[in-house]
Design an enzyme around this catalytic site. Structure first.
Site, PDB file in Angstrom:
ATOM      1  N   LEU A  55      77.596  41.594  32.949  1.00 39.97           N
ATOM      2  CA  LEU A  55      77.759  41.635  31.499  1.00 39.97           C
ATOM      3  C   LEU A  55      76.690  42.563  30.938  1.00 39.97           C
ATOM      4  CD1 LEU A  55      78.298  37.861  30.585  1.00 39.97           C
ATOM      5  CD2 LEU A  55      80.028  39.672  30.607  1.00 39.97           C
ATOM      6  N   ASP A  56      77.049  43.330  29.913  1.00 43.50           N
ATOM      7  CA  ASP A  56      76.060  44.171  29.253  1.00 43.50           C
ATOM      8  C   ASP A  56      74.936  43.309  28.691  1.00 43.50           C
ATOM      9  OD1 ASP A  56      77.520  46.451  29.790  1.00 43.50           O
ATOM     10  OD2 ASP A  56      78.515  46.484  27.838  1.00 43.50           O
ATOM     11  N   GLN A  57      73.762  43.888  28.592  1.00 44.83           N
ATOM     12  CA  GLN A  57      72.584  43.125  28.169  1.00 44.83           C
ATOM     13  C   GLN A  57      72.756  42.397  26.834  1.00 44.83           C
ATOM     14  OE1 GLN A  57      68.880  44.995  29.059  1.00 44.83           O
ATOM     15  NE2 GLN A  57      67.740  43.883  27.494  1.00 44.83           N
ATOM     16  N   VAL A  59      75.312  41.067  25.571  1.00 45.54           N
ATOM     17  CA  VAL A  59      76.437  40.127  25.602  1.00 45.54           C
ATOM     18  C   VAL A  59      76.055  38.831  26.308  1.00 45.54           C
ATOM     19  CG1 VAL A  59      78.844  39.799  26.292  1.00 45.54           C
ATOM     20  CG2 VAL A  59      78.017  42.082  25.646  1.00 45.54           C
TER      21      VAL A  59
END
Length: 228
Positions: A55-57, A59
């Site tokens: 997951l992107d940071q 998120v």
């Protein structure tokens, strides 16, 4: 520990990653989910922590990690083949019409700015991006909508870019919002549901969480997800 353990057995560990915390980082001395799990699992020997999806940071949401190579191979294959069911909740500006549908674009990533943009299919580096969405709830004044999103492809910042391109950026999005840099709260995106076949017995497992940001944006609305 920043990450919350939701489930653990001899093959897998399922966690809830908080917003702003990296799944895995190359920066020396910076903590991430992988380093926290290695400390958590530390014993007589170096623990195995297999990253099977990310997951992107900014998120928050659910991630599953493998505790051995066989489990890692199974989970990675499920993620790559889209057999792993990943669902997101997103709070958008405005109401998407129709209430449910599919959005398809071609995206190109700019490594210098760490952003992606919608582009022509024939532009070098362009990659096809497809997502499905369903409106779960609309604010009383019609200015915001809560969507469930499923990705058919996994592109850089895909949900954020495609929803902004459709005229409905995510609340709290400093990069792709209508006013870049402005936000009244956190990025309103959460990987809230994750389903997969367990690597050992093949049985379907599913985990679910509620976004921490929903109560901040819509006080008292958390229990109404999907009921209206």
């Amino acid at each position: 520990m920043n990450c919350k353990v939701m489930y653990e057995d001899e093959d897998i560990i399922v966690i809830l990653k908080p917003a702003g915390f990296p799944t895995q980082t190359a920066r020396i001395g910076e903590s991430d989910c992988v380093s926290e799990l290695k400390n958590y699992l530390a014993g007589a020997k170096e623990p195995y922590v297999g990253v099977t999806h990310r997951l992107d940071q900014p998120v928050e949401g659910i991630l599953v990690f493998a505790k051995n190579k066989k489990a890692a191979a199974s989970l990675s294959a499920q993620s790559a083949s889209k057999e792993m069911d990943k669902r997101y909740l997103a709070l958008t500006e405005g109401v998407t019409e129709p209430a449910a549908g599919k959005i398809e674009n071609y995206l190109k990533r700019d490594g210098r700015t760490n952003m992606s943009r919608i582009t022509r299919p024939d532009e070098p580096g362009a990659k096809r991006a497809v997502l499905e969405y369903k409106t779960l709830k609309v604010s009383r004044d019609g200015s915001e909508a809560l969507l469930e999103i499923r990705l058919e492809t996994g592109r850089h910042h895909q949900i954020r870019v495609q929803m902004a391109g459709a005229g409905h950026p995510l609340l709290g999005d400093r990069k792709y919002g209508k006013e870049p840099g402005y936000t009244r709260g956190p990025l309103a995106l959460c990987a809230y549901k994750l389903g997969f076949h367990h690597p050992r017995d093949g049985k379907w497992r599913q985990y679910e969480t509620e976004p921490s940001w929903l109560a901040a944006y819509w006080p008292g609305s958390v229990k109404d997800i999907g009921k209206e």
